[in-house]
Write a protein that holds these residues in place. Structure first.
Motif, PDB file in Angstrom:
ATOM      1  N   VAL A 115       0.836  -1.197   0.000  1.00  0.00           N
ATOM      2  CA  VAL A 115       0.000   0.000   0.000  1.00  0.00           C
ATOM      3  C   VAL A 115       0.872   1.248   0.000  1.00  0.00           C
ATOM      4  CG1 VAL A 115      -1.756   1.287   1.294  1.00  0.00           C
ATOM      5  CG2 VAL A 115      -1.869  -1.197   1.187  1.00  0.00           C
ATOM      6  N   GLN A 116       1.955   1.195   0.752  1.00  0.00           N
ATOM      7  CA  GLN A 116       2.844   2.352   0.836  1.00  0.00           C
ATOM      8  C   GLN A 116       4.258   1.863   1.090  1.00  0.00           C
ATOM      9  OE1 GLN A 116       1.686   5.195   3.748  1.00  0.00           O
ATOM     10  NE2 GLN A 116       3.286   6.642   3.221  1.00  0.00           N
ATOM     11  N   ASP A 117       5.236   2.542   0.475  1.00  0.00           N
ATOM     12  CA  ASP A 117       6.641   2.186   0.650  1.00  0.00           C
ATOM     13  C   ASP A 117       7.465   3.453   0.444  1.00  0.00           C
ATOM     14  OD1 ASP A 117       9.229   1.185   0.592  1.00  0.00           O
ATOM     15  OD2 ASP A 117       8.798  -0.365  -0.898  1.00  0.00           O
ATOM     16  N   SER A 118       8.225   3.820   1.461  1.00  0.00           N
ATOM     17  CA  SER A 118       9.058   5.014   1.324  1.00  0.00           C
ATOM     18  C   SER A 118      10.254   4.761   0.422  1.00  0.00           C
ATOM     19  CB  SER A 118       9.518   5.509   2.700  1.00  0.00           C
ATOM     20  OG  SER A 118      10.346   4.545   3.326  1.00  0.00           O
ATOM     21  N   PRO A 120      13.733   2.123  -1.011  1.00  0.00           N
ATOM     22  CA  PRO A 120      15.077   1.804  -0.530  1.00  0.00           C
ATOM     23  C   PRO A 120      15.894   3.078  -0.334  1.00  0.00           C
ATOM     24  CG  PRO A 120      14.660   0.826  -2.704  1.00  0.00           C
ATOM     25  CD  PRO A 120      13.448   1.591  -2.312  1.00  0.00           C
ATOM     26  N   GLY A 121      16.734   3.051   0.668  1.00  0.00           N
ATOM     27  CA  GLY A 121      17.587   4.206   0.930  1.00  0.00           C
ATOM     28  C   GLY A 121      16.916   5.311   1.722  1.00  0.00           C
ATOM     29  N   SER A 122      15.657   5.138   2.091  1.00  0.00           N
ATOM     30  CA  SER A 122      14.965   6.158   2.895  1.00  0.00           C
ATOM     31  C   SER A 122      15.667   6.315   4.228  1.00  0.00           C
ATOM     32  CB  SER A 122      13.506   5.758   3.142  1.00  0.00           C
ATOM     33  OG  SER A 122      12.816   5.643   1.928  1.00  0.00           O
ATOM     34  N   LYS A 123      15.824   7.517   4.672  1.00  0.00           N
ATOM     35  CA  LYS A 123      16.498   7.811   5.941  1.00  0.00           C
ATOM     36  C   LYS A 123      15.508   8.359   6.950  1.00  0.00           C
ATOM     37  CE  LYS A 123      20.557   6.807   4.299  1.00  0.00           C
ATOM     38  NZ  LYS A 123      21.130   5.553   4.565  1.00  0.00           N
ATOM     39  N   PRO A 124      15.578   8.013   8.200  1.00  0.00           N
ATOM     40  CA  PRO A 124      16.529   7.073   8.787  1.00  0.00           C
ATOM     41  C   PRO A 124      16.142   5.618   8.577  1.00  0.00           C
ATOM     42  CG  PRO A 124      15.108   7.892  10.520  1.00  0.00           C
ATOM     43  CD  PRO A 124      14.702   8.587   9.238  1.00  0.00           C
ATOM     44  N   MET A 125      14.920   5.345   8.119  1.00  0.00           N
ATOM     45  CA  MET A 125      14.529   3.962   7.862  1.00  0.00           C
ATOM     46  C   MET A 125      13.474   3.889   6.774  1.00  0.00           C
ATOM     47  SD  MET A 125      12.314   3.195  11.344  1.00  0.00           S
ATOM     48  CE  MET A 125      13.821   3.124  12.257  1.00  0.00           C
ATOM     49  N   ARG A 126      13.402   2.747   6.159  1.00  0.00           N
ATOM     50  CA  ARG A 126      12.377   2.478   5.149  1.00  0.00           C
ATOM     51  C   ARG A 126      11.094   2.096   5.886  1.00  0.00           C
ATOM     52  NH1 ARG A 126      13.243  -1.577   0.025  1.00  0.00           N
ATOM     53  NH2 ARG A 126      11.264  -1.149  -1.025  1.00  0.00           N
ATOM     54  N   GLN A 127       9.990   2.711   5.499  1.00  0.00           N
ATOM     55  CA  GLN A 127       8.683   2.455   6.118  1.00  0.00           C
ATOM     56  C   GLN A 127       7.758   1.881   5.051  1.00  0.00           C
ATOM     57  OE1 GLN A 127       7.580   3.685   9.390  1.00  0.00           O
ATOM     58  NE2 GLN A 127       9.701   4.142   9.880  1.00  0.00           N
ATOM     59  N   GLU A 128       7.105   0.773   5.392  1.00  0.00           N
ATOM     60  CA  GLU A 128       6.210   0.119   4.440  1.00  0.00           C
ATOM     61  C   GLU A 128       4.925  -0.321   5.109  1.00  0.00           C
ATOM     62  OE1 GLU A 128       8.282  -2.816   1.757  1.00  0.00           O
ATOM     63  OE2 GLU A 128       9.811  -2.515   3.299  1.00  0.00           O
ATOM     64  N   LEU A 129       3.881  -0.382   4.308  1.00  0.00           N
ATOM     65  CA  LEU A 129       2.599  -0.910   4.749  1.00  0.00           C
ATOM     66  C   LEU A 129       2.119  -1.881   3.679  1.00  0.00           C
ATOM     67  CD1 LEU A 129      -0.237   1.003   6.384  1.00  0.00           C
ATOM     68  CD2 LEU A 129      -0.754  -0.431   4.437  1.00  0.00           C
ATOM     69  N   HIS A 130       1.785  -3.104   4.108  1.00  0.00           N
ATOM     70  CA  HIS A 130       1.317  -4.139   3.185  1.00  0.00           C
ATOM     71  C   HIS A 130       0.029  -4.744   3.731  1.00  0.00           C
ATOM     72  CE1 HIS A 130       5.153  -4.562   0.894  1.00  0.00           C
ATOM     73  NE2 HIS A 130       5.648  -4.081   2.017  1.00  0.00           N
ATOM     74  N   CYS A 131      -0.893  -5.050   2.847  1.00  0.00           N
ATOM     75  CA  CYS A 131      -2.082  -5.817   3.225  1.00  0.00           C
ATOM     76  C   CYS A 131      -1.724  -7.288   3.018  1.00  0.00           C
ATOM     77  CB  CYS A 131      -3.274  -5.430   2.363  1.00  0.00           C
ATOM     78  SG  CYS A 131      -3.817  -3.732   2.669  1.00  0.00           S
ATOM     79  N   VAL A 132      -1.951  -8.083   4.043  1.00  0.00           N
ATOM     80  CA  VAL A 132      -1.561  -9.484   4.021  1.00  0.00           C
ATOM     81  C   VAL A 132      -2.694 -10.344   4.579  1.00  0.00           C
ATOM     82  CG1 VAL A 132       0.883  -8.905   4.300  1.00  0.00           C
ATOM     83  CG2 VAL A 132      -0.493  -9.394   6.324  1.00  0.00           C
ATOM     84  N   ALA A 141       0.427  -5.287   7.637  1.00  0.00           N
ATOM     85  CA  ALA A 141       1.809  -5.447   8.080  1.00  0.00           C
ATOM     86  C   ALA A 141       2.517  -4.109   7.923  1.00  0.00           C
ATOM     87  CB  ALA A 141       2.514  -6.517   7.264  1.00  0.00           C
ATOM     88  N   LEU A 142       3.016  -3.590   9.028  1.00  0.00           N
ATOM     89  CA  LEU A 142       3.822  -2.375   9.018  1.00  0.00           C
ATOM     90  C   LEU A 142       5.271  -2.791   9.216  1.00  0.00           C
ATOM     91  CD1 LEU A 142       1.664  -0.145  11.392  1.00  0.00           C
ATOM     92  CD2 LEU A 142       1.664  -0.159   8.900  1.00  0.00           C
ATOM     93  N   LEU A 143       6.131  -2.409   8.289  1.00  0.00           N
ATOM     94  CA  LEU A 143       7.547  -2.754   8.381  1.00  0.00           C
ATOM     95  C   LEU A 143       8.375  -1.483   8.424  1.00  0.00           C
ATOM     96  CD1 LEU A 143       6.213  -5.254   6.763  1.00  0.00           C
ATOM     97  CD2 LEU A 143       8.547  -5.715   6.085  1.00  0.00           C
ATOM     98  N   SER A 144       9.356  -1.468   9.301  1.00  0.00           N
ATOM     99  CA  SER A 144      10.362  -0.414   9.339  1.00  0.00           C
ATOM    100  C   SER A 144      11.708  -1.108   9.319  1.00  0.00           C
ATOM    101  CB  SER A 144      10.248   0.424  10.617  1.00  0.00           C
ATOM    102  OG  SER A 144       9.022   1.091  10.664  1.00  0.00           O
ATOM    103  N   SER A 145      12.525  -0.786   8.326  1.00  0.00           N
ATOM    104  CA  SER A 145      13.844  -1.408   8.231  1.00  0.00           C
ATOM    105  C   SER A 145      14.899  -0.321   8.087  1.00  0.00           C
ATOM    106  CB  SER A 145      13.904  -2.389   7.060  1.00  0.00           C
ATOM    107  OG  SER A 145      13.501  -1.775   5.852  1.00  0.00           O
ATOM    108  N   ALA A 146      16.021  -0.553   8.773  1.00  0.00           N
ATOM    109  CA  ALA A 146      17.105   0.438   8.772  1.00  0.00           C
ATOM    110  C   ALA A 146      18.436  -0.270   8.578  1.00  0.00           C
ATOM    111  CB  ALA A 146      17.117   1.202  10.090  1.00  0.00           C
TER     112      ALA A 146
END
Length: 168
Positions: A115-118, A120-132, A141-146
């Motif tokens: 649904v939403q993805d900031s 790759p390389g987003s600072k300070p972290m990549r933020q994503e929202l997925h329907c699962v 599913a809310l994901l934050s990866s750094a």
């Protein structure tokens, strides 16, 4: 769909599998085990983490409902407040690699819909929202990866009953 049914059956009919030896040294393998035998297993069985009776995922703070995964990765999990199916925080490891593991495990359940993805390389972290779908249940599913200082390499929240992922 068949893969989800097989996963649900295996999780519902087996006792917790001892983690592979790599869980002790690999944050990636520890996260894979924690998500599969912690968060996803709890959602499949419709229970809280405490209901899993998994000796490798133990209660660390009863007041806040925080569990820890024995092994590498400094993994914390929680299933509080009630709308949270499960929250997992991985304190060590490569954020992008951990992200790929989580998305792969979720996609094995059922097709996911980003649904939403900031990005790759987003600072300070990549933020994503997925329907699962997990165990046939629609979730968000809310994901934050750094991959740098200042944040946990990975945080995942599986949320129930969020309007953004409801199908009319």
């Amino acid at each position: 769909m068949l893969a989800s049914a097989v996963i649900a059956f295996v999780l519902a009919t087996t006792t917790p599998v001892a983690p592979p030896a790599a869980v002790a040294t690999s944050p990636t393998e520890a996260a894979r085990y924690a998500l599969t035998h912690g968060c996803l297993a709890a959602v499949h069985k419709g229970v809280k983490l405490a209901g899993l009776s998994n000796p490798f995922i133990v209660l660390a703070d009863k007041g806040r409902g925080i569990y820890v995964m024995k092994g590498a990765g400094q993994i914390l999990m929680s299933d509080s407040p009630p709308q949270v199916g499960c929250y997992m925080r991985v304190g060590q490891g490569d954020g992008e690699e951990l992200r790929r593991i989580v998305l792969g495990l979720l996609a094995a359940e059922a097709p996911t819909r980003p649904v939403q993805d900031s990005g790759p390389g987003s600072k300070p972290m990549r933020q994503e929202l997925h329907c699962v779908k997990v165990g046939g249940r629609p979730m968000t599913a809310l994901l934050s990866s750094a991959n740098g200082p200042g944040g946990a390499p990975l945080q995942v929240s599986l949320l129930r009953e969020q309007d953004i992922c409801r199908v009319p």
